[in-house]
Design a protein around this motif. Structure first.
Motif, PDB file in Angstrom:
ATOM      1  N   LEU A  31      85.601  25.288  54.430  1.00 26.48           N
ATOM      2  CA  LEU A  31      84.974  25.040  53.133  1.00 26.48           C
ATOM      3  C   LEU A  31      85.583  25.836  51.986  1.00 26.48           C
ATOM      4  O   LEU A  31      85.513  25.409  50.837  1.00 26.48           O
ATOM      5  CB  LEU A  31      83.470  25.360  53.211  1.00 26.48           C
ATOM      6  CG  LEU A  31      82.633  24.469  54.128  1.00 26.48           C
ATOM      7  CD1 LEU A  31      81.174  24.917  54.094  1.00 26.48           C
ATOM      8  CD2 LEU A  31      82.745  23.004  53.720  1.00 26.48           C
ATOM      9  N   PHE A  68      77.721  20.931  55.122  1.00 27.52           N
ATOM     10  CA  PHE A  68      78.519  21.573  54.077  1.00 27.52           C
ATOM     11  C   PHE A  68      77.922  22.915  53.646  1.00 27.52           C
ATOM     12  O   PHE A  68      77.920  23.262  52.472  1.00 27.52           O
ATOM     13  CB  PHE A  68      78.660  20.652  52.854  1.00 27.52           C
ATOM     14  CG  PHE A  68      79.534  19.455  53.097  1.00 27.52           C
ATOM     15  CD1 PHE A  68      80.882  19.497  52.821  1.00 27.52           C
ATOM     16  CD2 PHE A  68      78.996  18.291  53.625  1.00 27.52           C
ATOM     17  CE1 PHE A  68      81.701  18.398  53.053  1.00 27.52           C
ATOM     18  CE2 PHE A  68      79.791  17.183  53.863  1.00 27.52           C
ATOM     19  CZ  PHE A  68      81.155  17.242  53.576  1.00 27.52           C
ATOM     20  N   GLN A  69      77.423  23.694  54.607  1.00 29.24           N
ATOM     21  CA  GLN A  69      76.824  24.990  54.302  1.00 29.24           C
ATOM     22  C   GLN A  69      77.770  26.137  54.631  1.00 29.24           C
ATOM     23  O   GLN A  69      78.043  26.988  53.797  1.00 29.24           O
ATOM     24  CB  GLN A  69      75.511  25.151  55.072  1.00 29.24           C
ATOM     25  CG  GLN A  69      74.450  24.148  54.659  1.00 29.24           C
ATOM     26  CD  GLN A  69      73.250  24.143  55.595  1.00 29.24           C
ATOM     27  OE1 GLN A  69      73.286  24.702  56.684  1.00 29.24           O
ATOM     28  NE2 GLN A  69      72.177  23.499  55.172  1.00 29.24           N
ATOM     29  N   PRO A  93      76.969  16.238  48.830  1.00 32.33           N
ATOM     30  CA  PRO A  93      78.324  15.872  49.236  1.00 32.33           C
ATOM     31  C   PRO A  93      78.426  15.233  50.617  1.00 32.33           C
ATOM     32  O   PRO A  93      79.492  14.801  51.022  1.00 32.33           O
ATOM     33  CB  PRO A  93      79.048  17.214  49.224  1.00 32.33           C
ATOM     34  CG  PRO A  93      77.976  18.192  49.606  1.00 32.33           C
ATOM     35  CD  PRO A  93      76.718  17.680  48.965  1.00 32.33           C
ATOM     36  N   SER A 116      83.078  19.467  48.233  1.00 27.38           N
ATOM     37  CA  SER A 116      81.909  19.866  47.457  1.00 27.38           C
ATOM     38  C   SER A 116      81.984  19.208  46.082  1.00 27.38           C
ATOM     39  O   SER A 116      83.036  18.702  45.678  1.00 27.38           O
ATOM     40  CB  SER A 116      81.841  21.399  47.299  1.00 27.38           C
ATOM     41  OG  SER A 116      82.970  21.867  46.578  1.00 27.38           O
ATOM     42  N   ASN A 120      80.601  19.699  41.857  1.00 26.87           N
ATOM     43  CA  ASN A 120      80.055  20.600  40.845  1.00 26.87           C
ATOM     44  C   ASN A 120      79.596  19.746  39.677  1.00 26.87           C
ATOM     45  O   ASN A 120      80.414  19.236  38.914  1.00 26.87           O
ATOM     46  CB  ASN A 120      81.111  21.621  40.408  1.00 26.87           C
ATOM     47  CG  ASN A 120      80.555  22.684  39.476  1.00 26.87           C
ATOM     48  OD1 ASN A 120      79.839  22.366  38.532  1.00 26.87           O
ATOM     49  ND2 ASN A 120      80.888  23.937  39.738  1.00 26.87           N
TER      50      ASN A 120
END
Length: 262
Positions: A121, A153-154, A232, A257, A259
């Protein structure tokens, strides 16, 4: 060479094998790696290099597993191994510098191949490989991959070869040496592109800000419809097909990700 594969649930003890492996590679979901106790491997096989990473599904014995942990025990009869590692925090998350560092640590006249496992990530995979390739200068081939976290996605985890702890922001590489080993590798994708070709008009490394002069996220969402609410995670179903120019082979790149502000 000897190799044996074991498939475990996180509550099962680490099994022993009938030979002394040089290399132990462990793959599994992030949740499973956080639960399983890998410390017995230090006692069972103190000479072995142990690493691995979290995945978005694991393939073992021609089957796909989601939550199990797959442990691969490998013994090389004549091939020396060496490992190195680097935390992305050490180099201020400069992916290219990580690649340079890893290659510098592993290179010698006998190097044949570098196997790489990286945080998935917080790293720019392209820059990571470029940095390594610059230092290698054709002296070694490379393979490996970025750690996964399914659709959460952590965080992603790579097993630290010294502590055997699944660790964030970690990159681990293993060098294979000598004339007795040959390594082959390959990749294949099954995606088909749809929609019109567009041009990236503003970007910074692997961050895309504008496509055809329009805000990239807004344009991307217009293709997803209701799926845009699931970003995402839903981006896994709609990666981008990218070409540097019409003369270059296209590559598929997954969105890591989004934004909303930028």
């Amino acid at each position: 060479m000897k190799a044996l594969q074991k498939i475990l649930t996180p509550d099962q003890p680490i099994p022993a094998v009938e030979f002394n492996p040089d290399l132990i590679l462990i793959f599994g979901s992030r949740n499973s790696l956080e639960k399983i106790d890998l410390q017995p491997l230090k006692t069972l096989y103190p000479q072995a290099i142990v690493t691995g990473c979290s995945t978005s599904g694991t393939i073992a014995q021609s089957q796909i597993f989601e939550d199990e942990v797959v442990i691969n025990y490998i013994d090389f009869e004549k091939t020396p191994l060496k490992y190195t590692y680097c935390s992305l925090k050490q180099v201020h998350f400069d992916s290219k510098e990580v690649g340079r560092h890893i290659a510098t640590e592993l290179l010698n006249d006998e190097i044949k191949h570098i196997f790489l496992l990286s945080d998935g990530l917080h790293v720019n995979g392209t820059s990571l490989i470029k940095g390594m390739a610059e230092k290698c200068n054709g002296r070694a081939t490379s393979s490996g991959g970025l750690a996964g976290d399914a659709d959460r996605f952590q965080k992603t985890l790579v097993i630290h070869p010294q502590t055997l702890e699944p660790t964030e922001h970690m990159v681990v590489a293993i060098g294979f040496y000598g004339e007795h080993i040959q390594i082959g590798y390959g990749s294949r994708g099954g995606w088909e592109s749809f929609g019109i070709d567009r041009k990236v008009t503003k970007s910074n490394n692997n961050v895309v800000y504008e496509i055809d002069g329009q805000p990239a996220l807004q344009l991307y969402k217009s293709y997803l419809g209701e799926k845009a609410k699931e970003l995402p995670a839903s981006a896994l179903l709609f990666p981008l097909n990218m070409e540097i120019s019409e003369h270059h082979t296209s590559v598929v790149r997954t969105i890591l990700s989004v934004n909303e502000e930028e």
